[in-house]
Design an enzyme around this catalytic site. Structure first.
Site, PDB file in Angstrom:
ATOM      1  N   PRO A  57       0.837  -1.206   0.000  1.00  0.00           N
ATOM      2  CA  PRO A  57       0.000   0.000   0.000  1.00  0.00           C
ATOM      3  C   PRO A  57       0.870   1.254   0.000  1.00  0.00           C
ATOM      4  O   PRO A  57       2.037   1.202   0.369  1.00  0.00           O
ATOM      5  CB  PRO A  57      -0.765  -0.113   1.324  1.00  0.00           C
TER       6      PRO A  57
ATOM      7  N   GLY B 195       1.935   1.095  11.108  1.00  0.00           N
ATOM      8  CA  GLY B 195       0.524   0.776  10.910  1.00  0.00           C
ATOM      9  C   GLY B 195      -0.375   1.348  11.976  1.00  0.00           C
ATOM     10  O   GLY B 195      -0.319   2.532  12.271  1.00  0.00           O
TER      11      GLY B 195
ATOM     12  N   SER C 252       7.078   4.528   9.619  1.00  0.00           N
ATOM     13  CA  SER C 252       7.203   3.485   8.603  1.00  0.00           C
ATOM     14  C   SER C 252       5.876   2.774   8.375  1.00  0.00           C
ATOM     15  O   SER C 252       4.933   2.923   9.151  1.00  0.00           O
ATOM     16  CB  SER C 252       8.277   2.480   9.026  1.00  0.00           C
ATOM     17  N   LYS C 253       5.843   2.009   7.315  1.00  0.00           N
ATOM     18  CA  LYS C 253       4.635   1.243   6.998  1.00  0.00           C
ATOM     19  C   LYS C 253       4.298   0.311   8.152  1.00  0.00           C
ATOM     20  O   LYS C 253       3.143   0.059   8.447  1.00  0.00           O
ATOM     21  CB  LYS C 253       4.860   0.400   5.742  1.00  0.00           C
ATOM     22  N   ARG C 254       5.337  -0.190   8.785  1.00  0.00           N
ATOM     23  CA  ARG C 254       5.120  -1.148   9.878  1.00  0.00           C
ATOM     24  C   ARG C 254       4.476  -0.508  11.099  1.00  0.00           C
ATOM     25  O   ARG C 254       3.931  -1.187  11.935  1.00  0.00           O
ATOM     26  CB  ARG C 254       6.432  -1.814  10.271  1.00  0.00           C
TER      27      ARG C 254
END
Ligand code: GLU
Length: 507
Positions: free
Chosen positions: A13, A263, A259-261
């Protein structure tokens, strides 16, 4: 003609940092009457993620970032997906080899790993560079015949760029000024892989050149690659575009990149729209589904790393476009602020066109199985409660009592506000309400105050008692506005029913 591009890789994403990059490119192009191009960089087959490209396109559309050229829009510089351009890159890798700027490397992954271990065991750093390339299996060291034999035998190889041994690579970044990197710190990057595909670096430079990109505006994480890109332009004999590397988006505590992590771990979305991981089924929340208006979302994002230089904060896409300049982008990272994000949405909610709010509200009401409410009534409710709401969903949560009778009465509020004489006193007020002709906030307030005086009632208890019977709790806007909106019949029903239900408490 100004031409800029947003060039995401569909490996998952789109992070909100990516949306911000697209947004600044959009402002930059629009302000100068230039073109904005969407290019999908999908040369890394190992990182392909099902549905990611679609997700990226939908997120950008939802955000209101429109492209002049791209896989959907087409354009004279297409195709705009690198996988559809793959036959185009090899000739440039060959040109670099022929001109002595690149070479074949036949080392296998295992051989390189072994070399790395040996070097590291001896306390040396290993990278494929001027120090090590002489001892590795490449066309710089092997004879012409040996190389030809390997090529003829179909041995797998990569093509690496030959970095100069001792050179200061200098370029100017629009945001950061002069950037200098010494070539001894760089390794000979792979530009063409053994699977027959170019790496990001080669494909990116070739496409920026062929698509006549004038300015590369992208995230700071690409700054370390910029010297390599500058060299590629030079070796291919092309003019380099201008570079502008945008500051990172940081976690709220300022410690590290958002970061994406991250979330939902930090309690707010890092993606524009909800994303379901096709492999694990894990769902990450999105701004869209969390109830953000796209206008508020992009306004909030734009201000992470840029400001218009005056007091304004709430700005439309057009206003931001008008005010945008790369000079006003900061060099240092921008901390994400979840409360500020909500504040932006709150502000947009206050000025949002009423007809659109009513439509959104009705959609959510349906989920509560409440239908067939007229728009005028919904509008009155929204007007009464929106100043305390950040999202349309908040309006529903805090205003549901306008659409159904209270199912129960908050225990704490009953204890605090309901007295032995509440039933009889409020009963008297209900009788007066029955006689009321002009049902409006002011008249109702007069009626209640007159009764309080006449019967020497405890004013606070009466107001709070009536509120409790209307709302089921001690919350809500001005009491008499609630009564006015609910209307005579409904208000009296709630008073009478409530008195009955609470009477037992004092018996
Ligand atoms: N494909 C790269 C990315 O995913 C593009 C970087 C660039 O803009 O050069 O971010």
């Amino acid at each position: 003609m100004i031409r800029v591009r947003f060039a995401p890789s569909p490996t998952g994403p789109l992070h909100i940092g990516g949306v911000r990059t697209a947004l600044y490119n959009y402002f930059f192009a629009k302000k100068q009457g230039g073109k904005l191009i969407l290019r999908i960089e999908d040369t890394d087959q190992t990182r392909f993620v099902e549905g990611a490209e679609n997700y990226i396109q939908e997120s950008l559309e939802w955000s209101g970032i429109h492209f002049d050229e791209g896989p959907k829009q087409g354009g004279e510089f297409g195709p705009y997906r690198q996988s559809e351009r793959k036959n185009l890159y090899r000739q440039y890798a060959d040109q670099l080899i022929n001109d002595g700027y690149a070479y074949y490397a036949f080392d296998t992954a295992e051989e390189l790993q072994k070399m790395r271990e040996t070097e590291e065991a001896a306390g040396h750093k290993f990278q494929y560079d001027s120090k090590h390339r002489k001892n590795l299996k490449n066309s710089l060291r092997l004879s012409k015949d040996e190389v030809q034999d390997k090529l003829d035998a179909g041995k797998p190889y990569t093509i690496r760029l030959l970095f100069p041994e001792d050179e200061e690579i200098v370029f100017t970044d629009v945001i950061r000024g002069e950037v200098k990197v010494h070539s001894s710190n760089m390794d000979d990057k792979v530009i063409f892989k053994s699977d027959g595909m170019p790496t990001y670096h080669l494909a990116n430079i070739v496409d920026d050149h062929l698509m006549e990109i004038t300015h590369v505006i992208r995230g700071e994480e690409w700054l370390p690659s910029a010297p390599l890109h500058v060299l590629l332009y030079r070796y291919l004999g092309w003019d380099a575009p201008e570079f502008a590397h945008l500051p990172l988006l940081l976690k709220p505590d300022g410690k590290g990149k958002l970061s994406k992590r991250d979330g939902d771990r930090l309690g707010f979305p890092v993606f524009p729209m909800e994303w379901t991981d096709p492999k694990t089924g894990e769902i990450s929340s999105g701004y869209k589904e969390s109830g953000y208006f796209p206008e508020a979302f992009v306004n909030m994002l734009a201000f992470l790393g840029w400001n218009p230089g005056d007091e304004r904060e709430i700005m439309s896409m057009d206003q931001m476009t008008e005010a945008f300049s790369l000079d006003r982008c900061s060099k240092s990272g921008a901390r994400f602020d979840a409360d500020k994000a909500k504040w932006f949405n709150h502000e947009y909610l206050q000025q949002y066109p009423m007809d659109k709010l009513v439509t959104a509200f009705k959609e959510l009401l349906k989920k509560e199985t409440i239908e067939e409410v007229c728009d005028d009534y919904i509008e009155k409710v929204i007007k009464a409660i929106k100043d305390r709401a950040n999202f349309v969903q908040d309006l529903i949560n805090s205003g549901l009592y306008f659409f159904k009778h209270p199912e129960s009465y908050e225990e704490k509020a009953v204890k605090k506000h309901w007295r032995e004489n509440s039933a009889s006193h409020i009963g008297l007020i209900a009788d007066e309400f029955e006689k009321c002709e002009g049902w409006n906030s002011e008249n109702l307030e007069d009626i209640v105050k007159t009764q309080i005086e006449k019967h020497e009632m405890a004013g606070g208890k009466i107001f709070n008692g009536i509120r409790l019977l209307m709302v089921g709790a001690s919350s809500g806007p001005h009491l008499f506005d609630i009564l006015e909106i609910l209307g005579k019949e409904e208000s009296i029903i709630r008073l009478r029913n409530g008195i009955e239900r609470l009477r037992s408490l004092n018996q």
